[in-house]
Structure formats: C-alpha cells, structure tokens
Design a protein around this motif. Sequence first.
Motif, PDB file in Angstrom:
ATOM      1  N   THR A 305      -4.922  -3.720  -4.931  1.00 26.89           N
ATOM      2  CA  THR A 305      -4.794  -4.937  -6.456  1.00 26.89           C
ATOM      3  C   THR A 305      -4.967  -6.441  -5.944  1.00 26.89           C
ATOM      4  O   THR A 305      -4.953  -7.976  -6.344  1.00 26.89           O
ATOM      5  CB  THR A 305      -3.308  -5.096  -7.464  1.00 26.89           C
ATOM      6  N   SER A 306      -3.264  -7.238  -4.664  1.00 28.51           N
ATOM      7  CA  SER A 306      -3.921  -8.118  -4.721  1.00 28.51           C
ATOM      8  C   SER A 306      -4.783  -8.929  -3.713  1.00 28.51           C
ATOM      9  O   SER A 306      -5.004 -10.123  -4.004  1.00 28.51           O
ATOM     10  CB  SER A 306      -2.539  -8.224  -3.474  1.00 28.51           C
ATOM     11  N   SER A 350       0.853 -10.760  -1.988  1.00 25.92           N
ATOM     12  CA  SER A 350       0.986  -9.610  -2.025  1.00 25.92           C
ATOM     13  C   SER A 350       2.612  -9.512  -2.504  1.00 25.92           C
ATOM     14  O   SER A 350       3.448  -9.854  -2.811  1.00 25.92           O
ATOM     15  CB  SER A 350       1.754  -9.486  -0.246  1.00 25.92           C
ATOM     16  N   GLN A 351       2.783  -7.925  -3.875  1.00 27.20           N
ATOM     17  CA  GLN A 351       3.660  -7.942  -3.991  1.00 27.20           C
ATOM     18  C   GLN A 351       5.040  -7.618  -3.200  1.00 27.20           C
ATOM     19  O   GLN A 351       5.527  -8.800  -3.702  1.00 27.20           O
ATOM     20  CB  GLN A 351       3.474  -6.738  -5.107  1.00 27.20           C
ATOM     21  N   SER A 352       4.863  -6.724  -2.109  1.00 31.92           N
ATOM     22  CA  SER A 352       5.922  -5.801  -1.752  1.00 31.92           C
ATOM     23  C   SER A 352       6.172  -6.864  -0.789  1.00 31.92           C
ATOM     24  O   SER A 352       7.472  -7.374  -0.032  1.00 31.92           O
ATOM     25  CB  SER A 352       5.640  -4.672  -1.081  1.00 31.92           C
ATOM     26  N   THR A 355       3.765  -5.570   3.361  1.00 32.00           N
ATOM     27  CA  THR A 355       2.714  -4.755   3.647  1.00 32.00           C
ATOM     28  C   THR A 355       1.783  -5.017   4.733  1.00 32.00           C
ATOM     29  O   THR A 355       1.512  -5.794   5.623  1.00 32.00           O
ATOM     30  CB  THR A 355       0.867  -5.233   2.294  1.00 32.00           C
ATOM     31  N   VAL A 402       3.662   2.934  -9.274  1.00 32.31           N
ATOM     32  CA  VAL A 402       2.198   2.543  -7.898  1.00 32.31           C
ATOM     33  C   VAL A 402       1.535   1.565  -8.627  1.00 32.31           C
ATOM     34  O   VAL A 402       1.297   0.516  -7.300  1.00 32.31           O
ATOM     35  CB  VAL A 402       2.636   3.560  -7.118  1.00 32.31           C
ATOM     36  N   SER A 404      -0.218  -1.022  -9.769  1.00 27.52           N
ATOM     37  CA  SER A 404       0.664  -2.493  -9.289  1.00 27.52           C
ATOM     38  C   SER A 404      -0.338  -2.788 -11.339  1.00 27.52           C
ATOM     39  O   SER A 404      -1.382  -2.888 -10.786  1.00 27.52           O
ATOM     40  CB  SER A 404      -0.253  -3.338  -9.052  1.00 27.52           C
ATOM     41  N   LYS A 488      -7.440   0.576 -11.030  1.00 30.34           N
ATOM     42  CA  LYS A 488      -6.731   1.496 -11.868  1.00 30.34           C
ATOM     43  C   LYS A 488      -6.560   3.019 -12.270  1.00 30.34           C
ATOM     44  O   LYS A 488      -5.720   3.932 -12.155  1.00 30.34           O
ATOM     45  CB  LYS A 488      -6.351   1.023 -13.015  1.00 30.34           C
ATOM     46  N   GLU A 491      -6.465   5.449  -9.398  1.00 26.42           N
ATOM     47  CA  GLU A 491      -5.423   6.029  -8.832  1.00 26.42           C
ATOM     48  C   GLU A 491      -4.444   6.754  -9.453  1.00 26.42           C
ATOM     49  O   GLU A 491      -3.603   7.505  -8.641  1.00 26.42           O
ATOM     50  CB  GLU A 491      -4.629   4.326  -8.592  1.00 26.42           C
TER      51      GLU A 491
HETATM   52  C1  AGP Z   1      -2.458  -0.683  -6.166  1.00 25.70           C
HETATM   53  O1  AGP Z   1      -1.845  -0.520  -7.067  1.00 25.70           O
HETATM   54  C2  AGP Z   1      -1.453  -0.988  -5.641  1.00 25.70           C
HETATM   55  N1  AGP Z   1      -0.408  -0.596  -5.510  1.00 25.70           N
HETATM   56  C3  AGP Z   1      -2.251  -1.185  -3.929  1.00 25.70           C
HETATM   57  O2  AGP Z   1      -3.717  -1.589  -4.380  1.00 25.70           O
HETATM   58  C4  AGP Z   1      -1.616  -2.742  -3.249  1.00 25.70           C
HETATM   59  O3  AGP Z   1      -1.925  -3.515  -4.831  1.00 25.70           O
HETATM   60  C5  AGP Z   1      -2.065  -2.890  -1.846  1.00 25.70           C
HETATM   61  O4  AGP Z   1      -1.108  -2.001  -1.567  1.00 25.70           O
HETATM   62  C6  AGP Z   1      -1.330  -3.918  -1.662  1.00 25.70           C
HETATM   63  O5  AGP Z   1       0.195  -4.383  -1.696  1.00 25.70           O
HETATM   64  P1  AGP Z   1       1.184  -4.946  -1.966  1.00 25.70           P
HETATM   65  O6  AGP Z   1       0.236  -6.575  -3.041  1.00 25.70           O
HETATM   66  O7  AGP Z   1       2.093  -5.252  -1.463  1.00 25.70           O
HETATM   67  O8  AGP Z   1       0.342  -6.281  -0.449  1.00 25.70           O
END
Ligand code: AGP
Length: 611
Positions: A305-306, A350-352, A355, A402, A404, A488, A491
């Motif tokens: 997603t990112s 990145s969300q997390s 990664t 999960v 995003s 989306k 998954e």
């Molecule tokens: C999508 O819904 C997922 N959660 C996945 O594609 C996610 O965006 C990807 O693993 C990257 O994660 P990040 O943004 O934490 O780096």
Amino acid sequence: MCGIVGAVAQRPIADILIEGLRRLEYRGYDSAGLAVIDPVTQQLRCIKTAGKVQALSDAEHAAPAHGVVGIAHTRWATHGKPEVRNAHPQVSGSSIAIVHNGIIENFQEIKQELCAEGYQFASDTDTEVIAHLIHKIWQRERRDFFGCVRQVVARLSGAYGLAVINSEQPDSIIVARSGSPIVIGVGIGENFIASDPSALGQVTDRFIYLEEDDIAEVTRDKITIYNGTAPVNRETVRLHLDNDEVLKGHYRHYMQKEIFEQPDVVKNTLQGRISKTQILEQSFGVAAKAFLDKAKSVQIVACGTSYHAGMVAKSWIETIAGLPCGVDIASEYRYRKVLVPQDCLFITISQSGETADTLAALRYAKTLGYAGFFTVCNVANSSLVRESDVALMTFAGREIGVASTKAFTTQLAVLAVLAVALAKRRGLSAAQEKDYVKDLNQLPQTIVDTLALDADIKQLSNDFGEKHHALFLGRGVQYPVAKEGALKLKEISYIHAEAYPAGELKHGPLALVDADMPVIAVAPNNELLEKLKSNLQEVSARGGQLYVFAHREAGFQNNAGLSVLNMPHCSKFLEPIIYTIPLQLLAYHVAVLRGTDVDRPRNLATSLTVE
Ligand code: AGP
C-alpha cells in the motif's frame, strides 16, 4: 510479522505475556507459545499451541504456567508450517528457551554442524539452531550466560530480534537486535521486553529502544546493553500508549473503525502543516529546508500500500512540482544497480517503519550518494524514522487491521503537502498555493461525505459474494488507486483481483472479461474521462459487468450492465485520496459477506520485518 514479549518480575507473569501477545497478534497469528521459569522448582515450563493467541490462553488456563520470568511469541511462519512443533519458544535441553523474529540465513550451515555433534532437531525452524548453539556453548562454559549468547549472536547472519531465557540462570532475559526491533520496557523492580512497545502498554510507559547489533541483559533491577565489545547507554523514552485506541468501540472490525477514522486522522496529519492559505513548511522541522532547497529530483521506495502512495506522489511531484520522480518497490530496488542523479532526494514511505525491504533499501541507498533521506512514517522511534535525516510523520494512530487504510490516506496527505512545498521552490505562485491549501483544508469533510456512501457500497457488495476474480481500472493518477483497490479486495476477501491502467485492457486482460468478471472503475471528471469511457465500452461490448465510482457529472447512467455510484465533488488534486475510500469500503463489505477474518487475513501480517 511475529511478536515477542517477555518479563522479569516478582509477580506471576503468564497473564502479562498473554495480554502482550494479544496486542501483537496483528503482527502474526498462526501459532503462539510461552516459556516461564517456575520460581520454586526453577524448571522451564513451555506451552505452545497452533492458531491464535486465544488457544494459548485456553491452554494456559487449563494448566497454569507459574513463573515470574518468561518469554512469549506469536508467529507468522517463514521456516516450517504453522504447527505446534514449529511454534516458539524453541527449546534446547531442559533449560534454554528462545523466541525469535526474523530469518537466520546461515541456519543450514549451523544445523549441519550441530547435527554432526549429535543435536536432534524437533522443528523445521531456523530459530531452533540458535537454541541449540546457545545450549552447546553454555554446556561448555557453564558461566557468564550473557557472554555465551553474545558468542552465538556473532555467528548469526540474517535478521533477528530475539529473547532467550535459561532456567539455570533464572533471573534474567537476554535480548538482541539485528534488523528486527526489540524494546525494553522499564518497570519498578521488574522489567519487560517486546518487539513493539504496544505489547507492554499495560505494564509501563518507559521504553529503551535497542539499536542495531545491540545485545542486552535484562534483570529485575538492571539493564546492561552492549554493542560489539563496548557497553553502551541508550536513552529511556516515555510513550503514552493510548489503550482506548486499541479497542474497536462500536465497530465490528478494526478495519472498519480505521476506515471511518480517516476524516480525523487526515485532519490530525494536516494540522500544523497548513494554514488557511499556505503550506507551513517549518512543520517539517529545521533539517528539512536545506534538503528541499537542494532537491532536483526525487526517488521514492516502499512496499505494498505504501508503494501505491508512492505512485500517487510521483504523479504529484512531477505535475505540481515539476521535479522528476522515480518510484520503486523496495524489495526490487535493494537488489538493483541504481544510477543516482545529482541532488536526488530519497524518500521511504512506510506505515510501520520496520518493513525489512524498505529498511534495507534505505541502507543501500545511503551508500549511493543521495542528497538526503526522508521517511513518511506512522510510527515514531521506528527504524526508518531513526535512520532517516527527516521524518514526516503521519498521525494515523495505531493501525491494527492488516489491510492498510488510514495509513494510506494520511501518507497521501503528507505527500500532497510535500509536493506543494517542492513546487514553491519552482515557481508556484501564492495564488496556486492558496488553491492547493484550500483543497487540503476541505479534505476531511470530503472524506466524511464519501463515507456517507457506505450503505450503498454495502448493497453493491452483494454482487461480489460469489465471484472469484475482479478487475480494477483507473487512468493516470487513478491507476495506483485501482491497484490499491485490487490489493484491498484480494487480501481480505481472497477474491483474485488485478488492476490495470484502463488503456491497457485491450492488450491482453480484455480476454478475461465475461459476465462472471466484475470490472470496477474509478472515474473522476478529469482530462482522461473520455478515454476511460471508451475503455469501459470495450468491457460492456463483451458482456462485462461494470461498477463505476464516478464524478456525478461524468455522465454515466445505471443500466443492466453498469452500476454507477456517484462520488461527492472533490478537487482534482485530491481525487486519489477520495476515490480510494469507496474501494476500501467495497473490499471490507465483500470480506464480511464472505466471512473471512477481516482484520487478520490468512498468511499476512501488519509489519513485515523479514525479507
Ligand atoms: C496492505 O494492506 C498491507 N498492509 C501491506 O501491503 C503494507 O502496505 C506493506 O507491507 C508495507 O508496509 P509498511 O507500510 O509498514 O512499510
């Protein structure tokens, strides 16, 4: 990925470990386990179960694990199937237990060596080699357990965050970090460890983040950290982990809650970054200015997603700021030969912030001569934040589902501001800036208006319950939106979905179109609308069933083969954000209809800390 929790306390810890695992379950959930040291017998007690943490909790309640020191793990399988024997902790002899996140790349070589010495392996995991290697060295030396683990860690290549206990040294946990995060939760007369501070919100608000290649011995009243041969000090930070945030409230799933949080979190993310008329660039921090002034091009790297957010940002940066922008999938970028133009700004998204592929790409990029390193990230103190020159935080709050959703729209909000900030350096007039900022100020309300389509989209989702495939179409900056919609749907509903730029249909995928293939299109009223309409005619002519999320003035009419959902008016600039929202809702409702585990779809995890 997997989650780790541990405690060295003076009180029973089984409930603390299990609650910590529940909070980490979004990272991995195919098996779980814990090991504690019984304070009376000083024996190791290990419980492992397949499936979710609830199964472990049930097993522990049926036969309680008495212990004041212990470690626990929830797993997302990499080596070996999700079975009890492959669950962590992995044990060696009767005293050593280990939990591990990541992948040990040289495990085969170590395994052969250990097998030759008589060690028998009970699992298919790479982790078990670490347990046996520690056991072997401990049996030989019988003193300085911390030193034994340090010797073992020096032999490992790959990525790991790990925690080890030894019932013959029952007052400590040893943790090590290389490529996979570990934090120490600081208590009073007790200390904790975890792979993510959110696991420990119920017991402390003080945390020490281990740096790369740190190894630490944690006892009830002492924390000793080494990096290489030298002891090091690491700062203790206070984090206010809002427990309410992790509750679903009245929503049925976290994903649903997170979709509906988008007006608020986008507003939070924009707050302080824009006034009524201007971008407030100082909100990027003092360090950002020099990098932005210097940038003559941009390279974006991200995953999933990112990465889709990066594709939208590429379009904005090129069209609004007039700067060349490349965008790469991190797992590919990290292994390709890259030619870096002069004064190119490198941006990870990145969300997390953990990664593994994105982090490796950043580290690789640092060897290549970029002008500076920005990250757009949702987790403060994460590895990407700490290793970048400038962190542009998204204030999405914790994303537990999960799939995003709010992370994506907040990333786009930040990237939109960044594109305008870059454009200001290249002749954007005050009037143009004001227009962009006006659009951004209206964005939260437009998201509210879009979410009002929820009931209609739920109704529409009934058509998808029995489908096996779906095609998503978009053109221009809507192509990444179509990709995000397809991601989306696949998954969480397990319906096979692909996205294409609509003009590409006739070059192959049109062969798939028939009455059983729903085709979903995003159709804002932009310069590509007429082209898109022609492409959709190609679908209708072949009996395909079309679902079009369209601007109300785009001129689509409902008919037997075409279902139209009229979108609220929004600025052209921010259409990628707005048109993503109905696709999130569609995926959500289809998944609910099909009865999947919406928040924890099979085989996936929120934060992918392995390659
Ligand atoms: C999508 O819904 C997922 N959660 C996945 O594609 C996610 O965006 C990807 O693993 C990257 O994660 P990040 O943004 O934490 O780096």
